[in-house]
Design a protein around this motif. Sequence first.
Motif, PDB file in Angstrom:
ATOM      1  N   HIS A 139     -40.534  15.279   3.495  1.00 37.41           N
ATOM      2  CA  HIS A 139     -39.333  14.976   2.714  1.00 37.41           C
ATOM      3  C   HIS A 139     -39.708  13.969   1.623  1.00 37.41           C
ATOM      4  O   HIS A 139     -39.643  12.755   1.850  1.00 37.41           O
ATOM      5  N   PRO A 140     -40.113  14.452   0.439  1.00 36.55           N
ATOM      6  CA  PRO A 140     -40.479  13.512  -0.630  1.00 36.55           C
ATOM      7  C   PRO A 140     -39.289  12.761  -1.196  1.00 36.55           C
ATOM      8  O   PRO A 140     -39.453  11.712  -1.818  1.00 36.55           O
ATOM      9  N   HIS A 141     -38.098  13.327  -1.007  1.00 38.74           N
ATOM     10  CA  HIS A 141     -36.864  12.660  -1.442  1.00 38.74           C
ATOM     11  C   HIS A 141     -35.909  12.686  -0.251  1.00 38.74           C
ATOM     12  O   HIS A 141     -35.300  13.712   0.054  1.00 38.74           O
ATOM     13  N   ALA A 145     -29.099   8.109   4.422  1.00 39.31           N
ATOM     14  CA  ALA A 145     -27.936   8.761   5.028  1.00 39.31           C
ATOM     15  C   ALA A 145     -28.289  10.097   5.676  1.00 39.31           C
ATOM     16  O   ALA A 145     -27.507  10.617   6.489  1.00 39.31           O
ATOM     17  N   GLU A 146     -29.450  10.664   5.332  1.00 41.66           N
ATOM     18  CA  GLU A 146     -29.875  11.930   5.936  1.00 41.66           C
ATOM     19  C   GLU A 146     -30.566  11.738   7.281  1.00 41.66           C
ATOM     20  O   GLU A 146     -30.750  12.707   8.027  1.00 41.66           O
ATOM     21  N   ALA A 217     -38.412   3.574   1.233  1.00 38.48           N
ATOM     22  CA  ALA A 217     -38.862   4.155  -0.038  1.00 38.48           C
ATOM     23  C   ALA A 217     -38.220   5.498  -0.338  1.00 38.48           C
ATOM     24  O   ALA A 217     -38.485   6.088  -1.390  1.00 38.48           O
ATOM     25  N   GLY A 218     -37.418   6.036   0.579  1.00 35.35           N
ATOM     26  CA  GLY A 218     -36.759   7.311   0.321  1.00 35.35           C
ATOM     27  C   GLY A 218     -37.665   8.514   0.505  1.00 35.35           C
ATOM     28  O   GLY A 218     -37.502   9.521  -0.193  1.00 35.35           O
ATOM     29  N   ARG A 219     -38.603   8.423   1.436  1.00 35.53           N
ATOM     30  CA  ARG A 219     -39.471   9.562   1.743  1.00 35.53           C
ATOM     31  C   ARG A 219     -39.960   9.428   3.188  1.00 35.53           C
ATOM     32  O   ARG A 219     -39.958   8.336   3.759  1.00 35.53           O
TER      33      ARG A 219
END
Length: 226
Positions: A139-141, A145-146, A217-219
Amino acid sequence: MPRLLGEIMGCQACTPGAGSGRQALHDGVALFTQYMSAERIGAIAYDGADPADDPQWRLSGARTRAEYALWCRHCCGMACLQMVLDHRDGHAPPLLELLHGCRAYGGYVENADGQIKGLYYAPFADYVRAEHRLHADVHPHLAAAELPGLLADGHLVMASVHWEIRRPDLPAPGRGGHLVLITGHEHGLIHLHNPSGHTPGARRASLPMDVFESFFAGRGIALRMR
Protein backbone atom coordinates in the motif's frame (compact mmCIF):
# COMPACT_ATOMS: atom_id res chain seq x y z
CA MET A 1 1.93 -27.02 5.29
CA PRO A 2 1.46 -23.87 7.41
CA ARG A 3 -1.83 -23.66 9.23
CA LEU A 4 -4.15 -20.76 8.66
CA LEU A 5 -3.35 -17.65 10.65
CA GLY A 6 -5.00 -17.95 14.02
CA GLU A 7 -5.51 -21.73 14.09
CA ILE A 8 -2.42 -22.23 16.22
CA MET A 9 -3.09 -19.22 18.45
CA GLY A 10 -6.91 -19.16 18.47
CA CYS A 11 -6.81 -15.60 17.14
CA GLN A 12 -10.26 -14.62 15.92
CA ALA A 13 -8.98 -11.46 14.22
CA CYS A 14 -6.96 -13.56 11.78
CA THR A 15 -10.20 -14.74 10.17
CA PRO A 16 -11.16 -12.34 7.35
CA GLY A 17 -14.31 -10.46 8.25
CA ALA A 18 -14.21 -11.45 11.92
CA GLY A 19 -13.40 -7.92 13.03
CA SER A 20 -15.42 -4.75 12.65
CA GLY A 21 -14.97 -1.06 12.11
CA ARG A 22 -14.92 -0.65 15.89
CA GLN A 23 -12.58 -3.43 16.96
CA ALA A 24 -10.17 -6.02 15.60
CA LEU A 25 -7.46 -7.32 17.90
CA HIS A 26 -4.91 -10.00 17.05
CA ASP A 27 -4.37 -11.96 20.25
CA GLY A 28 -1.07 -13.48 21.30
CA VAL A 29 1.26 -11.81 18.81
CA ALA A 30 4.74 -12.32 20.25
CA LEU A 31 7.16 -9.42 20.29
CA PHE A 32 10.43 -9.67 18.36
CA THR A 33 13.00 -6.88 18.41
CA GLN A 34 15.62 -6.03 15.81
CA TYR A 35 18.25 -6.03 18.57
CA MET A 36 18.73 -9.30 20.40
CA SER A 37 19.02 -7.68 23.84
CA ALA A 38 15.92 -5.53 24.13
CA GLU A 39 17.15 -3.88 27.31
CA ARG A 40 20.04 -2.34 25.31
CA ILE A 41 17.82 -0.56 22.79
CA GLY A 42 17.68 2.68 24.74
CA ALA A 43 21.47 2.85 24.95
CA ILE A 44 21.79 2.12 21.23
CA ALA A 45 19.13 4.63 20.23
CA TYR A 46 20.08 7.49 22.54
CA ASP A 47 23.53 6.94 24.02
CA GLY A 48 25.57 5.81 21.01
CA ALA A 49 26.06 2.23 22.25
CA ASP A 50 27.50 -0.14 19.65
CA PRO A 51 25.12 -2.97 18.66
CA ALA A 52 28.19 -5.18 18.17
CA ASP A 53 28.55 -5.26 21.97
CA ASP A 54 25.24 -7.10 22.30
CA PRO A 55 26.09 -10.30 24.22
CA GLN A 56 23.22 -12.14 22.55
CA TRP A 57 24.12 -11.25 18.97
CA ARG A 58 24.38 -14.91 17.93
CA LEU A 59 20.62 -15.33 18.42
CA SER A 60 20.18 -13.18 15.30
CA GLY A 61 21.66 -15.88 13.08
CA ALA A 62 24.56 -13.60 12.13
CA ARG A 63 27.89 -15.28 11.45
CA THR A 64 29.92 -12.56 13.14
CA ARG A 65 29.45 -9.60 15.47
CA ALA A 66 30.34 -7.32 12.56
CA GLU A 67 27.61 -8.79 10.38
CA TYR A 68 25.08 -8.33 13.16
CA ALA A 69 26.18 -4.74 13.82
CA LEU A 70 25.96 -3.90 10.11
CA TRP A 71 22.45 -5.20 9.54
CA CYS A 72 20.49 -5.05 12.80
CA ARG A 73 19.75 -1.34 12.46
CA HIS A 74 17.96 -2.14 9.16
CA CYS A 75 16.01 -5.16 10.42
CA CYS A 76 12.80 -3.61 11.71
CA GLY A 77 10.88 -5.14 8.81
CA MET A 78 12.42 -8.55 9.40
CA ALA A 79 11.47 -8.40 13.07
CA CYS A 80 7.90 -7.58 12.01
CA LEU A 81 8.00 -10.59 9.69
CA GLN A 82 9.20 -12.76 12.57
CA MET A 83 6.13 -11.67 14.56
CA VAL A 84 3.78 -12.60 11.73
CA LEU A 85 5.40 -15.98 11.08
CA ASP A 86 5.51 -16.80 14.78
CA HIS A 87 1.83 -15.88 15.09
CA ARG A 88 1.01 -18.32 12.31
CA ASP A 89 3.44 -21.15 12.99
CA GLY A 90 4.45 -20.82 16.64
CA HIS A 91 8.06 -20.15 15.63
CA ALA A 92 10.06 -17.94 13.26
CA PRO A 93 13.44 -18.16 11.52
CA PRO A 94 16.33 -16.08 12.88
CA LEU A 95 16.45 -12.42 11.97
CA LEU A 96 19.47 -12.56 9.66
CA GLU A 97 18.19 -15.68 7.90
CA LEU A 98 15.09 -13.74 6.91
CA LEU A 99 17.15 -10.72 5.93
CA HIS A 100 19.41 -12.68 3.58
CA GLY A 101 16.39 -14.38 2.06
CA CYS A 102 14.81 -10.99 1.44
CA ARG A 103 18.08 -9.63 0.00
CA ALA A 104 18.01 -12.39 -2.62
CA TYR A 105 14.74 -10.91 -3.90
CA GLY A 106 16.09 -7.34 -3.91
CA GLY A 107 14.43 -6.25 -0.68
CA TYR A 108 17.72 -4.75 0.51
CA VAL A 109 20.61 -3.41 -1.54
CA GLU A 110 24.12 -2.82 -0.24
CA ASN A 111 25.92 -0.25 -2.40
CA ALA A 112 29.61 -0.38 -3.24
CA ASP A 113 30.26 2.33 -0.64
CA GLY A 114 28.62 0.17 2.04
CA GLN A 115 25.41 2.20 2.18
CA ILE A 116 22.35 0.01 2.74
CA LYS A 117 19.04 0.76 1.02
CA GLY A 118 15.72 -0.84 1.88
CA LEU A 119 13.41 -2.31 2.89
CA TYR A 120 11.91 -2.15 -0.63
CA TYR A 121 8.28 -3.12 -0.36
CA ALA A 122 7.58 -4.82 -3.71
CA PRO A 123 10.57 -7.23 -3.54
CA PHE A 124 9.72 -7.94 0.10
CA ALA A 125 6.17 -8.84 -0.90
CA ASP A 126 7.50 -11.15 -3.63
CA TYR A 127 9.76 -12.79 -1.06
CA VAL A 128 7.11 -13.49 1.56
CA ARG A 129 4.65 -14.76 -1.05
CA ALA A 130 7.16 -17.15 -2.59
CA GLU A 131 9.11 -18.29 0.46
CA HIS A 132 6.64 -17.99 3.34
CA ARG A 133 3.25 -18.39 1.63
CA LEU A 134 1.90 -15.17 3.04
CA HIS A 135 -0.54 -12.97 1.20
CA ALA A 136 1.09 -9.54 0.90
CA ASP A 137 -0.43 -6.32 -0.42
CA VAL A 138 1.78 -3.26 -0.82
CA HIS A 139 0.00 0.00 0.00
CA PRO A 140 2.12 2.94 -1.22
CA HIS A 141 -0.72 5.30 -0.31
CA LEU A 142 -2.41 4.22 2.89
CA ALA A 143 -4.53 6.46 5.08
CA ALA A 144 -4.55 5.79 8.80
CA ALA A 145 -8.34 5.58 8.55
CA GLU A 146 -7.93 2.51 6.32
CA LEU A 147 -6.08 0.49 8.96
CA PRO A 148 -9.21 -0.66 10.86
CA GLY A 149 -10.64 -2.12 7.66
CA LEU A 150 -7.45 -4.04 6.89
CA LEU A 151 -7.30 -5.38 10.44
CA ALA A 152 -10.96 -6.35 10.33
CA ASP A 153 -10.25 -8.31 7.14
CA GLY A 154 -7.69 -10.48 8.92
CA HIS A 155 -4.49 -8.60 8.15
CA LEU A 156 -1.53 -7.63 10.26
CA VAL A 157 -0.02 -4.44 8.88
CA MET A 158 3.60 -3.36 8.66
CA ALA A 159 3.37 0.43 8.79
CA SER A 160 6.04 3.03 8.03
CA VAL A 161 6.43 5.46 10.92
CA HIS A 162 9.10 7.72 12.33
CA TRP A 163 11.28 5.82 14.80
CA GLU A 164 10.53 8.36 17.51
CA ILE A 165 7.05 6.85 17.79
CA ARG A 166 8.71 5.12 20.75
CA ARG A 167 8.27 8.47 22.57
CA PRO A 168 4.75 9.53 21.52
CA ASP A 169 4.51 12.10 24.30
CA LEU A 170 6.91 14.26 22.28
CA PRO A 171 5.98 15.98 18.99
CA ALA A 172 6.67 13.81 15.95
CA PRO A 173 9.92 14.99 14.30
CA GLY A 174 8.93 13.41 10.98
CA ARG A 175 7.11 10.56 9.28
CA GLY A 176 8.46 7.22 8.03
CA GLY A 177 11.84 5.53 8.06
CA HIS A 178 10.94 2.71 10.47
CA LEU A 179 8.50 -0.22 10.42
CA VAL A 180 6.18 -1.33 13.19
CA LEU A 181 3.57 -4.08 13.18
CA ILE A 182 -0.05 -2.96 13.66
CA THR A 183 -1.80 -5.69 15.64
CA GLY A 184 -5.21 -4.21 16.30
CA HIS A 185 -7.52 -1.30 16.94
CA GLU A 186 -10.32 -0.60 19.37
CA HIS A 187 -12.19 2.48 20.53
CA GLY A 188 -9.94 4.86 18.59
CA LEU A 189 -6.66 3.25 19.70
CA ILE A 190 -4.10 1.67 17.38
CA HIS A 191 -2.19 -1.25 18.93
CA LEU A 192 1.33 -1.85 17.65
CA HIS A 193 4.48 -3.84 18.30
CA ASN A 194 7.65 -1.79 17.80
CA PRO A 195 10.88 -3.72 17.02
CA SER A 196 12.99 -0.84 18.34
CA GLY A 197 10.95 0.16 21.36
CA HIS A 198 13.30 1.16 24.18
CA THR A 199 10.92 0.29 27.03
CA PRO A 200 8.28 -2.41 27.47
CA GLY A 201 5.60 0.24 26.98
CA ALA A 202 7.22 1.46 23.78
CA ARG A 203 7.57 -2.07 22.43
CA ARG A 204 3.87 -2.85 22.96
CA ALA A 205 2.06 0.43 22.52
CA SER A 206 -1.54 1.60 22.19
CA LEU A 207 -1.87 5.07 20.73
CA PRO A 208 -4.78 7.34 19.85
CA MET A 209 -5.30 7.40 16.11
CA ASP A 210 -4.33 11.06 15.78
CA VAL A 211 -1.06 10.52 17.69
CA PHE A 212 -0.19 7.50 15.55
CA GLU A 213 -1.04 9.42 12.40
CA SER A 214 1.40 12.20 13.28
CA PHE A 215 4.28 9.68 12.94
CA PHE A 216 2.77 7.65 10.07
CA ALA A 217 4.15 8.05 6.54
CA GLY A 218 0.97 6.84 4.84
CA ARG A 219 2.36 3.58 3.45
CA GLY A 220 2.73 -0.02 4.50
CA ILE A 221 2.30 -3.73 3.73
CA ALA A 222 -0.76 -5.78 4.72
CA LEU A 223 -0.03 -9.44 5.50
CA ARG A 224 -2.20 -12.50 6.01
CA MET A 225 -2.37 -16.15 4.92
CA ARG A 226 -3.68 -17.01 1.46
